[in-house]
Motif scaffolding. Structure first.
Motif, mmCIF file in Angstrom:
data_model
loop_
_atom_site.group_PDB
_atom_site.id
_atom_site.type_symbol
_atom_site.label_atom_id
_atom_site.label_comp_id
_atom_site.label_asym_id
_atom_site.label_seq_id
_atom_site.Cartn_x
_atom_site.Cartn_y
_atom_site.Cartn_z
ATOM 1 N N PRO A 137 39.823 41.202 44.914
ATOM 2 C CA PRO A 137 40.915 40.602 45.679
ATOM 3 C C PRO A 137 41.745 41.663 46.400
ATOM 4 C CG PRO A 137 40.788 39.629 43.485
ATOM 5 C CD PRO A 137 39.856 40.814 43.493
ATOM 6 N N LEU A 172 44.530 36.797 46.964
ATOM 7 C CA LEU A 172 43.595 35.755 46.533
ATOM 8 C C LEU A 172 43.289 34.739 47.619
ATOM 9 C CD1 LEU A 172 44.968 34.963 42.948
ATOM 10 C CD2 LEU A 172 42.992 36.348 43.546
ATOM 11 N N ARG A 200 39.624 34.346 48.825
ATOM 12 C CA ARG A 200 38.733 33.719 47.849
ATOM 13 C C ARG A 200 38.900 32.201 47.866
ATOM 14 N NH1 ARG A 200 35.535 35.102 43.485
ATOM 15 N NH2 ARG A 200 35.028 36.854 44.855
ATOM 16 N N TYR A 260 49.026 32.857 38.253
ATOM 17 C CA TYR A 260 47.639 33.174 38.605
ATOM 18 C C TYR A 260 47.108 34.265 37.686
ATOM 19 C CZ TYR A 260 48.143 30.431 42.865
ATOM 20 O OH TYR A 260 48.327 29.403 43.760
ATOM 21 N N ALA A 286 41.326 36.417 39.918
ATOM 22 C CA ALA A 286 40.502 35.428 40.617
ATOM 23 C C ALA A 286 39.877 34.419 39.657
ATOM 24 C CB ALA A 286 39.409 36.135 41.411
ATOM 25 N N LEU A 330 44.805 28.736 40.672
ATOM 26 C CA LEU A 330 43.741 28.957 41.644
ATOM 27 C C LEU A 330 42.745 27.800 41.620
ATOM 28 C CD1 LEU A 330 42.558 30.974 43.719
ATOM 29 C CD2 LEU A 330 41.185 31.926 41.854
#
Length: 329
Positions: A38, A107, A110, A188, A191, A206
């Protein structure tokens, strides 16, 4: 079966479908490799990837021209322009969702990549359904035309009223369902989509935003697939136009993040394009029933779409300049 569909099936041979899907998977894997660490995307990186994903359909179109001839290449190019234009709406919604969920800058790419993968899967489902409808009879063109015309009216009405794409993240049905089904962490976790916390599996924010993106993609699939079927009846070309339009969205998001807000008349233009393609579909159906009814050729469609997009860009920038001038006085 219509002659165009028969021709489309010969173009999209099993080997060509197989090679195309493999190439698509390779590009998606490359995107995952790029985003595995990330990081905040810089403009230079985003511009580089955007240019790459704009050159790909050009090369593909030249290949179609060499192997199958000009009509197929022109249908692909026109369909790509339509899908790329409509995909800008995806970017508006992505911006709202990423802001609403306070997704960290590192992030964001992604999340966008997950959204693109989900959109591709949905497009595949809707394209197959559209092909099945066309096999059932030409009345499917009326269905597609009605969908596009009603969507155009809705978008134009909201554009005239000055409404934004209002999305209340906490009120989204998919988000409420997820939070009832599983606990969600407060913050968060890099990822990761899920973590083990307090002895049980929990979702991270996420995962929630990814599901929200998937849910909104359904709406765009309903609009975009009939739109490109208005350009070509070839399911293979329909799929490739969608794939090429979606692949570059991740990079384009970061390039246009600030610029999109300046296109005040973009929704007016998209409404006109959808309405135009809706009329084109109805005329195509009517031509099959009454041959005296004229059809709109693909080249004219491409010209109209380009003129509409250029016009709303110029008028939007003119509005912004007037606003900037009035603010300075």
């Amino acid at each position: 079966m219509s002659p165009v569909l028969a021709q489309a099936q010969s173009i999209g041979s099993p080997s060509l479908w197989g090679v195309s899907i493999v190439v698509l998977l390779v590009l998606l894997v490359a995107d995952f490799v790029v985003t595995r660490r990330p990081h905040e995307v810089r403009l230079r990186e985003a511009v580089g990837w955007s240019i790459f994903y704009l050159l790909l359909p050009v090369v593909f179109g030249l290949g179609l021209w060499a192997w199958f001839g000009g009509p197929q290449a022109l249908e692909f190019l026109t369909g790509f322009v339509v899908e790329k234009s409509l995909s800008v709406d995806n970017l508006f919604v992505f911006m709202l969702l990423l802001t609403g969920f306070a997704v960290p800058a590192a992030l964001q790419q992604r999340v966008l990549l997950y959204g693109i993968v989900g959109a591709l899967v949905l497009r595949g489902v809707f394209i197959a359904a559209g092909a099945a409808l066309l096999q059932a009879g030409t009345w499917a063109f009326l269905v597609f035309g009605a969908i596009l015309f009603l969507t155009a009216v809705k978008i134009m009405r909201e554009a005239v009223k000055g409404s934004d794409f209002g999305i209340e993240v906490s009120e989204m049905r998919s988000v409420r369902l997820l939070r009832k089904w599983m606990p969600v962490t407060e913050d968060y976790r890099a990822a990761k989509l899920t973590v083990r916390e307090g002895g049980r599996r929990a979702l991270t924010p996420l995962a929630v935003v990814v599901v929200a993106v998937f849910a909104t993609d359904v709406v765009f699939a309903v609009d975009s697939v009939p739109a490109v079927y208005g350009i070509t009846e070839d399911p293979y070309l329909v799929f490739t136009t969608n794939a090429f339009a979606l692949l570059g969205l991740r990079a384009l998001y970061f390039v246009l993040h600030a610029a999109l807000a300046k296109l005040a008349h973009l929704n007016h233009g998209l409404a006109i394009i959808l309405g135009f393609i809706g009329v084109k579909l109805v005329l195509h159906w009517a031509h099959g029933v009454w041959p005296a009814v004229p059809e709109i050729p693909t080249l004219l469609s491409l010209g109209v779409i380009i003129v509409v997009l250029a016009t709303v860009t110029v008028t939007s920038l003119a509005v912004r300049r007037r606003e900037a001038a009035s603010d300075s006085h």
